[in-house]
Design an enzyme around this catalytic site. Structure first.
Site, PDB file in Angstrom:
ATOM      1  N   ASP A  50       0.343  -0.225 -12.743  1.00 38.14           N
ATOM      2  CA  ASP A  50       0.392   0.216 -11.100  1.00 38.14           C
ATOM      3  C   ASP A  50       0.326  -1.246 -10.543  1.00 38.14           C
ATOM      4  OD1 ASP A  50      -0.351   0.778  -8.454  1.00 38.14           O
ATOM      5  OD2 ASP A  50      -0.609   2.749  -8.980  1.00 38.14           O
ATOM      6  N   SER A  93      -3.795   6.585  -3.804  1.00 37.62           N
ATOM      7  CA  SER A  93      -3.891   5.321  -3.284  1.00 37.62           C
ATOM      8  C   SER A  93      -5.038   4.932  -2.396  1.00 37.62           C
ATOM      9  CB  SER A  93      -2.497   5.035  -2.704  1.00 37.62           C
ATOM     10  OG  SER A  93      -2.352   3.579  -2.492  1.00 37.62           O
ATOM     11  N   HIS A 126       3.412   4.264  -8.969  1.00 41.67           N
ATOM     12  CA  HIS A 126       2.455   4.590  -7.933  1.00 41.67           C
ATOM     13  C   HIS A 126       2.450   6.026  -7.432  1.00 41.67           C
ATOM     14  CE1 HIS A 126      -0.891   3.196  -5.376  1.00 41.67           C
ATOM     15  NE2 HIS A 126      -0.123   3.471  -4.314  1.00 41.67           N
TER      16      HIS A 126
END
Length: 529
Positions: free
Chosen positions: A462, A237, A491
């Site tokens: 995502d 991320s 994710h």
């Protein structure tokens, strides 16, 4: 970037809640000298100075402090870094780090693998627990690597910052993020401005230095302190943006790098546009989840078509707006709880189950899941700190629009077709419009001489980090390889069971080898109700 779901989605601000080393035998190439002139040049020299000191000093490992939740044989320690790399001998801060040694033989060991889970504002200290909890996905890699986590600057135990009182931050119910009137917008604007002022008041000295490039520099000092010539890094991320910036600043210091669920590194996207793109992606994944709930109507009884499930959601939202559920759960708290489903497939069934229980008359199930627990002092402090770091980093990394007309126009337009997250995201980021500290120009992330192949892993749908981000980084990092998980949207792909991905992650970390071309993998198993 909302890369990990924060337990308190709306704070009290109404915001929805990213050299030559002198250590004996340890040497490393000089930090990239491509950034010349002025502060950039001073910062490049400052990193080299700090890394040399860290390499000489090393890390004094010991059992982790009580209350950190890190069991033996995980060890903890500290790495000292300059607050401002342009002044490497000026004010210093300490970063908390932890590690667990490789589980294989001395001959199998390949060094340390350093991890960042995202945020901005996420702590990586739980990474070594993948070994103590015997996570099967990481069994092969842990034979070769020490697993190392850290709290980035401002986070957790690393000179933590704060913007408001944690109890105020988690108080509920918050104002509905979707405005009905101009007055509603005005109230949210005042809350955002007050939050920005609170950040300045509580943490003003740290704010100018809460940037992604500084976290990347910290990462290089941690590398040196570990006694590593080159860095092995796994970033998820927002951690992918740290990785992209690190690879640009220190290309010759990278040994292996995996980035998973990628923040779009384009200067035009960081961070205002990236958040607008996120709103669109969240809506798509919300539809995926509500379709799944409809397909499993025999279990959840919330409607046998997506349209019926969506109608049920709007009904729940309207009920909570009129009379907060249990006196605590309004629309803001609902979004905070329900957003975990578009985030992670692992949340699909638990979220649907809570909703189903509520629909069947169990109000308490929803209150327990979505309302803040004011007795959880440590958890609430962590939530407030995470939100403070999120805001500080995104506001400092880039120049944000200051015109309310622009914010209003862009979010009003998006909300029409992508209503699930748009306004909530807008209010969360709005403090950046009145930020009381320097806003920088984002680094131009790109390949520099010496950067080895980087492995990029991404699911197509995502919500938090849209697929285009992985494509963009892939273009910018020449020689990188992109693994795409088709028709999937969870994710953090490297933590999922998918042999097409898992075997390639292992192969890359253990041998450095990547496929000759990009790879498309079938999706991991769909969650079971």
């Amino acid at each position: 970037m909302r890369p990990t779901r924060r337990s308190a989605a709306f704070g009290s601000a109404g915001l929805l809640v990213t050299a030559t080393l002198i250590a004996g035998a340890v040497t490393a190439p000089v930090a990239s000298a491509t950034e010349t002139g002025g502060a950039k040049d001073r910062e490049a020299k400052g990193v080299a100075v700090a890394a040399a000191k860290a390499a000489k000093k090393g890390i004094s490992w010991a059992d982790c402090p009580e209350g950190w939740g890190l069991e033996k044989p995980i060890q903890c320690g500290w790495v000292t870094v300059p607050l401002d790399y342009a002044k490497p001998n000026g004010k210093q801060i300490k970063l908390a780090v932890d590690r667990i040694g490789n589980t294989g033989t001395k001959e199998e060991r390949q060094g340390a693998l350093v991890y960042n889970p995202g945020g901005p504002g996420g702590s990586g200290l739980r990474f070594p627990r993948r070994v103590t909890t015997k996570n099967p996905l990481w069994a092969n890699v842990s034979k070769a690597y020490d697993f190392v986590g850290f709290d980035p600057r401002g986070v957790g135990h690393s000179a933590p910052i704060s913007c408001v009182d944690p109890t105020e931050f988690v108080k509920a119910p918050k104002k509905d993020p979707v405005p009905d009137t101009k007055h509603d917008k005005l109230v949210q604007r005042e809350l955002a401005a007050n939050y920005a002022a609170g950040c300045k008041k509580n943490s003003g000295a740290m704010l100018p230095h809460m940037t992604t490039p500084n976290t990347a520099r910290d990462l290089d000092v941690i590398r040196a302190a570990l006694g590593e010539k080159k860095l092995n890094f796994l970033g998820v991320s927002y951690g992918t943006y740290i990785g992209g910036v690190y690879g640009t600043l220190f290309p010759t210091h990278v040994r292996r790098m995996i980035v998973d669920s990628v923040v779009n590194p384009s200067r035009e996207k960081i961070w205002y546009q990236a958040n607008l793109d996120q709103d669109v992606a969240f809506e798509g994944r919300w539809k995926d989840w509500t379709s799944w709930v409809a397909q499993n109507d025999a279990t959840y009884h919330l409607g046998d078509t997506r349209a019926k499930v969506q109608a049920k959601w709007l009904e729940l939202r309207a009920t909570a707006k009129k009379n907060p559920i249990g006196g605590l759960v309004g629309p803001a708290e609902l979004i905070s709880f329900f957003q975990s489903a578009p985030y992670y497939d692992s949340a699909w069934a638990p979220t649907a189950q809570v909703w189903s229980a509520y629909a069947a008359g169990d109000t308490q199930a929803l209150v327990d899941a979505a309302a803040p627990d004011l007795t959880d002092t440590a958890g609430n402090a962590a939530s407030e700190n995470g939100n403070a770091v999120y805001t500080a980093v995104e506001c400092a990394d880039a120049k944000w629009p200051t015109s309310w007309k622009k914010w209003d126009r862009d979010n009003t337009r998006l909300h029409k077709n992508y209503p699930f997250m748009t306004w909530a995201n807008a209010w969360m980021n709005l403090p950046c419009a009145t930020w009381h500290s320097k806003q920088h120009t984002p680094l131009d992330v790109k390949t520099k001489k010496g950067l080895p192949p980087v492995l990029i892993v991404q699911s197509e749908r995502d919500a938090a980090t849209p697929y285009e981000g992985a494509v963009e980084l892939h273009k910018r990092f020449k020689g990188s390889r992109l693994i795409t998980e088709k028709n999937a949207g969870s994710h953090g792909v490297t933590s999922l069971v998918n042999s097409c991905i898992n075997t390639r992650v292992d192969t890359y970390l253990l041998t450095g080898k990547v496929d000759k071309a990009d790879v498309k993998c079938e999706p991991h198993a769909t969650p079971k109700p």
